[in-house]
Design a protein around this motif. Structure first.
Motif, mmCIF file in Angstrom:
data_model
loop_
_atom_site.group_PDB
_atom_site.id
_atom_site.type_symbol
_atom_site.label_atom_id
_atom_site.label_comp_id
_atom_site.label_asym_id
_atom_site.label_seq_id
_atom_site.Cartn_x
_atom_site.Cartn_y
_atom_site.Cartn_z
ATOM 1 N N PRO A 27 0.839 -1.197 0.000
ATOM 2 C CA PRO A 27 0.000 0.000 0.000
ATOM 3 C C PRO A 27 0.872 1.244 0.000
ATOM 4 O O PRO A 27 2.079 1.168 0.211
ATOM 5 C CB PRO A 27 -0.784 -0.124 1.311
ATOM 6 C CG PRO A 27 0.123 -0.873 2.234
ATOM 7 C CD PRO A 27 0.884 -1.816 1.333
ATOM 8 N N SER A 28 0.261 2.373 -0.231
ATOM 9 C CA SER A 28 0.976 3.647 -0.109
ATOM 10 C C SER A 28 0.082 4.589 0.680
ATOM 11 O O SER A 28 -1.133 4.441 0.692
ATOM 12 C CB SER A 28 1.302 4.213 -1.495
ATOM 13 O OG SER A 28 0.122 4.421 -2.225
ATOM 14 N N GLY A 29 0.686 5.506 1.357
ATOM 15 C CA GLY A 29 -0.105 6.424 2.174
ATOM 16 C C GLY A 29 -0.683 5.741 3.393
ATOM 17 O O GLY A 29 -0.053 4.882 4.007
ATOM 18 N N ASP A 30 -1.915 6.106 3.730
ATOM 19 C CA ASP A 30 -2.587 5.556 4.910
ATOM 20 C C ASP A 30 -3.447 4.358 4.525
ATOM 21 O O ASP A 30 -4.063 4.338 3.469
ATOM 22 C CB ASP A 30 -3.488 6.610 5.563
ATOM 23 C CG ASP A 30 -2.691 7.683 6.272
ATOM 24 O OD1 ASP A 30 -1.516 7.441 6.586
ATOM 25 O OD2 ASP A 30 -3.250 8.767 6.509
ATOM 26 N N GLN A 80 1.305 -3.508 13.369
ATOM 27 C CA GLN A 80 1.169 -2.461 14.379
ATOM 28 C C GLN A 80 0.737 -1.166 13.712
ATOM 29 O O GLN A 80 1.093 -0.899 12.555
ATOM 30 C CB GLN A 80 2.484 -2.238 15.108
ATOM 31 C CG GLN A 80 2.898 -3.377 15.991
ATOM 32 C CD GLN A 80 4.189 -3.062 16.730
ATOM 33 O OE1 GLN A 80 4.894 -2.113 16.432
ATOM 34 N NE2 GLN A 80 4.498 -3.875 17.712
ATOM 35 N N GLN A 81 -0.021 -0.372 14.441
ATOM 36 C CA GLN A 81 -0.362 0.947 13.925
ATOM 37 C C GLN A 81 0.905 1.768 13.824
ATOM 38 O O GLN A 81 1.854 1.572 14.576
ATOM 39 C CB GLN A 81 -1.366 1.629 14.843
ATOM 40 C CG GLN A 81 -2.736 0.989 14.785
ATOM 41 C CD GLN A 81 -3.721 1.693 15.693
ATOM 42 O OE1 GLN A 81 -3.404 2.038 16.823
ATOM 43 N NE2 GLN A 81 -4.927 1.905 15.191
ATOM 44 N N GLY A 82 0.925 2.677 12.860
ATOM 45 C CA GLY A 82 2.076 3.547 12.680
ATOM 46 C C GLY A 82 2.742 3.345 11.339
ATOM 47 O O GLY A 82 2.219 2.676 10.449
ATOM 48 N N SER A 83 3.914 3.896 11.201
ATOM 49 C CA SER A 83 4.658 3.909 9.945
ATOM 50 C C SER A 83 5.417 2.599 9.726
ATOM 51 O O SER A 83 5.985 2.037 10.672
ATOM 52 C CB SER A 83 5.640 5.079 9.961
ATOM 53 O OG SER A 83 6.354 5.131 8.752
ATOM 54 N N PHE A 103 4.441 3.345 4.399
ATOM 55 C CA PHE A 103 2.990 3.439 4.477
ATOM 56 C C PHE A 103 2.625 3.473 5.943
ATOM 57 O O PHE A 103 3.423 3.117 6.812
ATOM 58 C CB PHE A 103 2.290 2.290 3.728
ATOM 59 C CG PHE A 103 2.516 0.931 4.313
ATOM 60 C CD1 PHE A 103 1.615 0.395 5.221
ATOM 61 C CD2 PHE A 103 3.625 0.183 3.960
ATOM 62 C CE1 PHE A 103 1.817 -0.869 5.753
ATOM 63 C CE2 PHE A 103 3.833 -1.075 4.482
ATOM 64 C CZ PHE A 103 2.923 -1.616 5.391
ATOM 65 N N ASN A 104 1.422 3.919 6.216
ATOM 66 C CA ASN A 104 0.990 4.120 7.592
ATOM 67 C C ASN A 104 -0.267 3.310 7.866
ATOM 68 O O ASN A 104 -1.228 3.389 7.110
ATOM 69 C CB ASN A 104 0.719 5.615 7.838
ATOM 70 C CG ASN A 104 0.455 5.911 9.285
ATOM 71 O OD1 ASN A 104 1.242 5.544 10.150
ATOM 72 N ND2 ASN A 104 -0.646 6.574 9.560
ATOM 73 N N ILE A 105 -0.260 2.513 8.936
ATOM 74 C CA ILE A 105 -1.449 1.785 9.370
ATOM 75 C C ILE A 105 -2.146 2.635 10.428
ATOM 76 O O ILE A 105 -1.535 2.993 11.443
ATOM 77 C CB ILE A 105 -1.093 0.399 9.945
ATOM 78 C CG1 ILE A 105 -0.471 -0.477 8.875
ATOM 79 C CG2 ILE A 105 -2.328 -0.268 10.562
ATOM 80 C CD1 ILE A 105 -1.385 -0.872 7.738
ATOM 81 N N ARG A 106 -3.413 2.966 10.172
ATOM 82 C CA ARG A 106 -4.187 3.782 11.119
ATOM 83 C C ARG A 106 -4.834 2.909 12.176
ATOM 84 O O ARG A 106 -5.138 1.780 12.004
ATOM 85 C CB ARG A 106 -5.281 4.558 10.392
ATOM 86 C CG ARG A 106 -4.718 5.598 9.466
ATOM 87 C CD ARG A 106 -5.829 6.421 8.828
ATOM 88 N NE ARG A 106 -6.023 5.881 7.490
ATOM 89 C CZ ARG A 106 -7.193 5.495 6.976
ATOM 90 N NH1 ARG A 106 -8.288 5.596 7.659
ATOM 91 N NH2 ARG A 106 -7.284 5.024 5.766
#
Length: 106
Positions: A27-30, A80-83, A103-106
């Motif tokens: 993925p890319s971004g959030d 984990q949430q985060g970058s 990418f970032n997991i919200r």
């Protein structure tokens, strides 16, 4: 836990080939999917010969799947949430592909 040794990065079959710009990473971004597949997608005309994928500093090359147009890892656990940081190098019939992204997991 002792750091895991990385396997050697393979030399491309023809170092004179240029980079390929038509490859996309995901993925890319959030992303809110904590089990999102992580990888790269190739155009149908490219043949991936050898690749190396590192996610958050750990080598996942041996755990990746390849379906002819995508090389990816799908975690069997919640990320984990985060970058998160991904490094991908692949060698194809059209050149060397290098992708380095977050990418970032919200």
């Amino acid at each position: 836990m002792a750091p895991q040794a990385r396997p050697p990065v393979y030399n491309p079959p023809n170092p004179g080939w240029g980079s390929v710009s038509s490859v996309t990473n995901f993925p890319s971004g959030d992303d809110s999917n904590r089990r999102a597949s992580i990888g790269v997608a190739f155009p149908p005309v490219m043949n991936l010969n050898i690749f190396h994928m590192v996610i958050d500093g750990r080598d996942f090359t041996g755990l990746c799947d390849f379906d002819g147009s995508r090389c990816y890892f799908t975690p069997g656990y919640d990320l984990q949430q985060g970058s998160h940081h991904v490094e991908f190098t692949g060698w194809t019939n059209q050149g060397t592909v290098r992708r380095d992204w977050y990418f970032n997991i919200r």
